[in-house]
Each structure stands twice: as C-alpha cells, then as structure tokens.
Design a protein around this motif. Structure first.
Motif, PDB file in Angstrom:
ATOM      1  N   VAL A  92     -23.535   8.052  17.758  1.00 18.40           N
ATOM      2  CA  VAL A  92     -22.848   8.767  18.831  1.00 18.40           C
ATOM      3  C   VAL A  92     -21.925   9.831  18.268  1.00 18.40           C
ATOM      4  O   VAL A  92     -21.867  10.968  18.754  1.00 18.40           O
ATOM      5  CB  VAL A  92     -22.050   7.774  19.707  1.00 18.40           C
ATOM      6  CG1 VAL A  92     -21.197   8.519  20.739  1.00 18.40           C
ATOM      7  CG2 VAL A  92     -22.996   6.807  20.405  1.00 18.40           C
ATOM      8  N   ARG A  93     -21.180   9.468  17.192  1.00 16.97           N
ATOM      9  CA  ARG A  93     -20.232  10.414  16.601  1.00 16.97           C
ATOM     10  C   ARG A  93     -20.105  10.111  15.118  1.00 16.97           C
ATOM     11  O   ARG A  93     -19.450   9.137  14.731  1.00 16.97           O
ATOM     12  CB  ARG A  93     -18.874  10.327  17.282  1.00 16.97           C
ATOM     13  CG  ARG A  93     -17.930  11.465  16.885  1.00 16.97           C
ATOM     14  CD  ARG A  93     -16.559  11.290  17.508  1.00 16.97           C
ATOM     15  NE  ARG A  93     -16.656  11.056  18.948  1.00 16.97           N
ATOM     16  CZ  ARG A  93     -15.794  10.321  19.630  1.00 16.97           C
ATOM     17  NH1 ARG A  93     -14.784   9.743  19.012  1.00 16.97           N
ATOM     18  NH2 ARG A  93     -15.941  10.157  20.930  1.00 16.97           N
ATOM     19  N   SER A  94     -20.709  10.930  14.298  1.00 13.71           N
ATOM     20  CA  SER A  94     -20.725  10.650  12.857  1.00 13.71           C
ATOM     21  C   SER A  94     -19.340  10.746  12.240  1.00 13.71           C
ATOM     22  O   SER A  94     -19.086  10.185  11.172  1.00 13.71           O
ATOM     23  CB  SER A  94     -21.673  11.610  12.130  1.00 13.71           C
ATOM     24  OG  SER A  94     -21.231  12.954  12.249  1.00 13.71           O
ATOM     25  N   SER A  95     -18.412  11.428  12.901  1.00 12.66           N
ATOM     26  CA  SER A  95     -17.058  11.588  12.367  1.00 12.66           C
ATOM     27  C   SER A  95     -16.143  10.419  12.706  1.00 12.66           C
ATOM     28  O   SER A  95     -14.985  10.390  12.277  1.00 12.66           O
ATOM     29  CB  SER A  95     -16.430  12.884  12.889  1.00 12.66           C
ATOM     30  OG  SER A  95     -16.319  12.843  14.308  1.00 12.66           O
ATOM     31  N   ALA A 111     -11.757  12.510   5.785  1.00 11.04           N
ATOM     32  CA  ALA A 111     -12.970  12.316   6.586  1.00 11.04           C
ATOM     33  C   ALA A 111     -13.595  10.988   6.184  1.00 11.04           C
ATOM     34  O   ALA A 111     -13.494  10.563   5.027  1.00 11.04           O
ATOM     35  CB  ALA A 111     -13.956  13.453   6.342  1.00 11.04           C
ATOM     36  N   PRO A 112     -14.250  10.297   7.106  1.00 14.34           N
ATOM     37  CA  PRO A 112     -14.871   9.023   6.742  1.00 14.34           C
ATOM     38  C   PRO A 112     -15.954   9.218   5.689  1.00 14.34           C
ATOM     39  O   PRO A 112     -16.699  10.201   5.733  1.00 14.34           O
ATOM     40  CB  PRO A 112     -15.453   8.510   8.064  1.00 14.34           C
ATOM     41  CG  PRO A 112     -15.533   9.699   8.956  1.00 14.34           C
ATOM     42  CD  PRO A 112     -14.444  10.624   8.521  1.00 14.34           C
ATOM     43  N   PRO A 113     -16.065   8.309   4.721  1.00 20.04           N
ATOM     44  CA  PRO A 113     -17.066   8.481   3.664  1.00 20.04           C
ATOM     45  C   PRO A 113     -18.504   8.298   4.125  1.00 20.04           C
ATOM     46  O   PRO A 113     -19.413   8.848   3.522  1.00 20.04           O
ATOM     47  CB  PRO A 113     -16.673   7.416   2.636  1.00 20.04           C
ATOM     48  CG  PRO A 113     -15.882   6.413   3.389  1.00 20.04           C
ATOM     49  CD  PRO A 113     -15.171   7.159   4.465  1.00 20.04           C
ATOM     50  N   THR A 114     -18.728   7.536   5.194  1.00 18.86           N
ATOM     51  CA  THR A 114     -20.086   7.365   5.720  1.00 18.86           C
ATOM     52  C   THR A 114     -20.300   8.352   6.859  1.00 18.86           C
ATOM     53  O   THR A 114     -19.609   8.285   7.879  1.00 18.86           O
ATOM     54  CB  THR A 114     -20.326   5.941   6.234  1.00 18.86           C
ATOM     55  OG1 THR A 114     -20.162   5.018   5.153  1.00 18.86           O
ATOM     56  CG2 THR A 114     -21.729   5.800   6.797  1.00 18.86           C
TER      57      THR A 114
END
Length: 512
Positions: free
Chosen positions: A262-265, A424-427
């Motif tokens: 849904v939201r990669s961030s 930012a998230p690593p995955t």
C-alpha cells in the motif's frame, strides 16, 4: 494489483521426471557487507489509550504540545487497543469509551496535529489483544462478540490445554488460526490505507506469557496435519513451540509486505520482548534460551534479518537500581544492534524503549543517555505515566512529565537539541504471492531465483501466502511445486504476483 502480461512468463517444470528444478543446484550469492549506520535521531514517546491523552480534541492538542516541548520527534499513538480502534475509518470497530469525545477520530487528529509540528506518527497496534474485563467493547461487530470464547467453531481465542482462555483480565487471539492472520492483516492495512500515518507498530505480536497456549482444537488439528504429529503436544514440546513461533513470524511477514504494497515508505515496527538477562552479543544460540524465544515465541532477530522489521523498538523495561538490571538494559541494546545486518547490505533500525513508569526521572534520563550514546534511538513509555511516582499516583502526570522534560532537555542530554527523525525505512520493496489449490503438509516450499541463483526460500503460511523482502531490484523467478513464475522486483514497492493454483497430478498441471 495487475501487471502487464509481457512481463510474465510461466514455465512448466517437470520435477517428477527428473528434469528442470530437480537438476539445478546453484549456490546463493554471498551476503552483502552491511554499511555502518549513523547514530539514530529517533526520539519518541508511546501515547497509550488507557487514560487521558487521546480521548478529546483538547487532550490531543495538549499531548502534541507537550511532546514538542519535550523535544521528541515521533509519537507511537495507540490506534488499536483490544480489537477496537481509536479511529473511525478502519476495519476495526471504534473504541466504546464514555470518555471519548463524540464524533472524534483520535488517530486522524493526532496525525494532522503531529505532522503540522514536524512529528512522525506511528500507529501502535495491539495485534492479538481481544478483550479486557475492565474495558469490554460493546460494539456487536467487535471480535470478542463475533469470535469470542462462546462462539463455538468460530472462536478465535488462544487457549490453554484445559480450554481456558483468560490471562489475567485479558483474552488473546491465536495466531495459529489462518482466519486470525487475515483479520489482523486487513485491519493494519486499513489503517495505512485510510490514514497518513508514517508507519505501524506491532505490539503483542506473540503468544501470552506462560508457555501453555495454542490449544484451540483447530490449531491442534492443523499442527498435526502439517507435521504428522499425533496426540496432543506437551507444553514443553520443542517441535510444537517451533511451529507456533513460525506462525507468529508468518504473520509479521504478511503484515509487512501487505502494508508495503500500500505504501512502501511506511515504517514497519514492533515493540519486542526483552525479558530478564540479555543474550550474548551476536549469539543466536543464547537468544534461543531466552523467554522471548521459548515462552512468548518471538523470533525478532529473524524478523530483522529478513527485512520484515524496519524498526525494532525494544520494550527494554529495566530498573537500573535493582540488581543487574542496568547491565541487562545495555546488554539487550547491544544484542539487538548485533542482529541488525541483513543479506541485502541494509540494516534494521533499533531503538531502546525505557519504562519511564517504573523509574525515577534520573534513571530514565540515564537510560536514554546510554542508548543514544550507543547510536540507538530512544522511546519512552509512556506519556501518560512518565515516572514511577505518577504510576503510583503520588504525583500528577503534568508534574512527572515536567521533571522528566527538564532532565532530558538539559545541556548535553539526549533531547537538549530537538531534531527531526528523517531516516527512510530500510525495506522499500518485496514480492508477495499466494498458492491455492491442493494443500501439502507443512505448506508449499517456495524459492526465489535471480541471475540463475537461488537467493531466498520461503514456506507458505496457513492461508497460502509467501513473500520476500530483501531481494535486489530486477528480474526474479519464483518456483514452487515444479512451476516457475517470472516477474520483476521493483525499485520501490511490493510486486503482488497472481495467485498460483496448484493441482495434484491427477487433476492436471498448475495454473496461474
């Protein structure tokens, strides 16, 4: 989600005749060397829903104002309490609380107010919480009313060997039931889809304390069918514990990939268990002797390693003045840091969660200081009970918060210079798919191949889902039961492969 047909190729590989997959034995590439991480700037507070703080617009405004004055940059806002939401727009029914302001959406307001002041807002979810005798939800749609202990074959409650379900005043959902995994995933996805939260945090993503849970008759039947075990497993049966632990990990994987789709961030976080003495740094064997692993069945080092957690917030609830607990606090922090490297060269983030409610302000400040000096983030539990004196009703919340604020914002202290948390998230990408059709004991074995090499393996969960979160961007081939499905791992986002229908040889070949 659909994808252009030209990007896909389906091959029929005949495993049973000795061709195709059965003849290929490539080796996996060596893991990438993880880059060192700069010190984390995460400074956060948990905002719980069991008292003032989120129940009116005025409370929400004061909570955000207090957080800004304190110098934190992230709020872990309790969105889901026990199968109910402090929100109006999710698959969970709203909290039924006479103190909750009418037509008020706490999550929406906290996101709006927090973002306006430069704060990140993470939706904190009690994953398996279903009931509490002190605060039952009266909505007829609530999970305890539709799938509670009296729902017969529709009950979703975690149970002891004698069939009892209540743990203290609480009732828990059993993640060994595939229907529970669907319910939880849909609820979390609805939060990310309908609110501009910066991520989700999984709390109670485990079995209850006591090492005696999981004995719902359908869970037992599934365990026997998947493993070939007979009879009722003993509470200390290691194979039984391994199987239940895998159900918890399966749910983390499903949630992580569905939310990222849904939201990669969005950040995927968990509030994790750190009972008693810490394991040795870098030593998984010693971790597997801890209560975290064998009692409540959390394998959070695996979640970090497989890219399922972007952020591990340790519930490192220790009281420095008591015996060796100060050393335990530092030891768990060091162990978590040693588990943060992943095969793709990235690292999961780690933050130390301090039990403000159990400690004097001086201890909270000292723990925050040590965590930050080690390069970790820091999160305090909680805004509502910021000191032991507040928790013990010996001072007001405002008094306790002001004392803690003064200590944490003094020159040279962790919150002295307010700074945003901009990581930012690593995955940021992954692959998610589902196998349907003829079930096999223990699930279907799924492989991911890139560049002619086997790079990852997975096993389908109770609903047939599988997924990978640490694959490099580029072409990928997913192989299962003699079938191959080709697609591309995106630079950002999760590619959702079509369901793969597998039939036995008697009914024909598999088809997408």
């Amino acid at each position: 989600m659909t994808h252009p047909t030209l990007r896909r190729v389906l091959f029929c590989a005949l495993l049973l005749t000795g061709s195709g997959l059965a003849q290929e034995t490539p080796s996996s590439p060596p893991p990438a060397v993880p880059a060192p991480l700069p010190a984390s700037t995460l400074r956060g507070l948990w905002i719980d829903a069991f008292g003032p703080g989120l129940k009116t617009r005025a409370q929400a405004q004061r909570t955000v104002d207090d957080a800004v004055r304190m110098g934190v940059n992230t709020l872990f806002v309790q969105a889901v309490r026990r199968g109910d939401c402090l929100c109006l727009n999710s698959t969970y029914p709203p909290v039924t609380d006479p103190d909750l302001e009418k037509n008020f959406d706490p999550l929406a307001v906290m996101v709006k107010l927090g973002h306006a002041r430069g704060l990140r807002v993470i939706a904190w979810v009690s994953v398996t919480g279903a009931f509490n005798t002190n605060a039952p939800n009266t909505d007829p749609r609530h999970v305890f009313r539709t799938h509670g202990p009296d729902a017969g074959a529709q009950s979703w409650m975690a149970r002891r060997p004698d069939g009892t379900w209540q743990e203290g005043r609480d009732g828990w959902l059993d993640v060994g039931l595939p229907a529970v995994q669907d319910y939880v995933t849909q609820g979390l996805v609805s939060l990310v889809r309908n609110y501009a939260v910066d991520g989700v945090q999984l709390d109670r993503i485990r079995y209850p304390d006591g090492d005696v849970w999981g004995y719902d008759l359908r869970v037992l039947a599934r365990y026997r069918a998947e493993t070939g075990a007979t009879g009722t497993p003993a509470v200390d049966d290691p194979a039984w514990a391994d199987w239940k632990r895998q159900q918890v990990t399966n749910l983390v994987r499903r949630v992580a990939l569905e939310v990222k789709a849904v939201r990669s961030s969005a950040w995927i976080s968990a509030a994790t268990i750190t009972y008693l003495e810490p394991p040795r740094v870098g030593d998984l064997v010693s971790f597997r002797r801890t209560r975290t692993y064998w009692d409540v069945l959390q394998d959070w080092p695996t979640w970090m390693n497989e890219g399922l957690l972007d952020l591990n917030v340790l519930m490192n609830y220790k009281r420095d003045p008591i015996e060796s607990q100060g050393a335990w606090f530092d030891g768990w922090n060091s162990f978590a840091q040693s588990m943060s490297a992943r095969p793709d060269g990235t690292r999961a983030r780690v933050a130390a969660g301090s039990a403000m409610y159990l400690n004097a302000p001086e201890v909270t400040a000292a723990q925050a200081r040590r965590a930050v000096a080690a390069g970790l983030g820091w999160v305090g539990y909680s805004y509502r009970t910021p000191t032991a004196a507040v928790y013990g009703e010996r001072e007001t919340g405002a008094q306790g918060l002001e004392t803690v604020r003064r200590l944490l914002t003094a020159p040279g202290e962790p919150l002295a210079v307010p700074a945003p948390w901009t990581d930012a998230p690593p995955t940021v990408r992954g692959v998610l798919g589902r196998v349907t059709g003829t079930p096999v004991p223990g699930g279907h074995r799924v492989e991911a191949w890139q560049g002619g090499r086997l790079v990852a393996r997975a096993v389908t969960d109770g609903n047939g889902y599988y997924g990978f979160a640490t694959l490099p961007a580029g072409p990928v081939e997913v192989r299962v039961s003699g079938q191959r499905w080709a697609d591309r791992v995106p630079v950002r986002g999760v590619v959702r492969l079509p369901d793969l229908l597998l039939r036995t040889a008697a009914t024909g070949a598999a088809s997408p």
